[in-house]
Design an enzyme around this catalytic site. Structure first.
Site, PDB file in Angstrom:
ATOM      1  N   HIS A  15       0.887  -1.177   0.010  1.00  0.00           N
ATOM      2  CA  HIS A  15      -0.064   0.115   0.105  1.00  0.00           C
ATOM      3  C   HIS A  15       0.732   1.230  -0.083  1.00  0.00           C
ATOM      4  CE1 HIS A  15       0.632   0.672   4.136  1.00  0.00           C
ATOM      5  NE2 HIS A  15       0.605  -0.711   4.298  1.00  0.00           N
ATOM      6  N   GLY A  16       0.354   2.449   0.299  1.00  0.00           N
ATOM      7  CA  GLY A  16       1.213   3.773  -0.114  1.00  0.00           C
ATOM      8  C   GLY A  16       2.366   4.035   0.981  1.00  0.00           C
TER       9      GLY A  16
END
Length: 158
Positions: A15-16
């Site tokens: 994820h980010g």
């Protein structure tokens, strides 16, 4: 010997935060998700590929495939392993994957779990897995992002 820069437990996998902060911090060129369910789920893989930097390769291997192929990795592969839970990391280490340190990131609160750090909730199975990793000589740390101090690892075992 494979060039494993970091192994992280994070229920969100890629994820980010993992793709940008952690990957920039360690300088990996390969994000390897070791997870049986994701290895068989091309939809989830596609979502995670969208979060991964273009300059970084991604692989989605089952736990057993990771054990079987990790020693074939090129020394040029700078590997960042991401697992969903500590039990999977135990399987990797017991299977011969040379992991000497594990960064514990996000383990979400759920029924039967207790909060032990800002972003870490564990149940008895998780604690047993962390105890086994310690027995195997793996160093454990809790750290959400690279630029903040580590949290108290002993809180897991209280």
């Amino acid at each position: 010997m494979p060039n494993i820069l970091l192994t992280r437990i994070d229920q969100r996998l890629i994820h980010g935060q993992v793709a940008t902060l952690w990957n920039s911090y360690v300088g990996a060129n390969l994000l390897l998700v070791a997870n049986d369910a994701v290895a068989a789920d091309t939809f989830r893989q596609g979502l995670m590929n969208m979060a991964a930097p273009d300059s970084v390769q991604t692989r989605y291997f089952s736990i057993q495939k990771t054990i079987d192929v990790i020693h074939k990795a090129s020394p040029k592969q700078l590997i960042f392993i991401i697992c969903e839970n500590p039990t999977d990391v135990v399987k990797l280490v017991e299977g011969g994957v040379p992991i000497d340190k594990v960064n514990i990131g996000n383990m979400h609160m759920a029924e039967g779990k207790r909060q032990v750090a800002t972003s870490v909730a564990v149940d008895d199975k998780d604690v047993e897995a962390f105890e086994r990793l310690r027995e195997l000589g793996v160093k454990l740390s809790i750290q959400r992002v690279p630029n903040i101090p580590e949290e108290d690892i002993d809180s897991i075992f209280k």
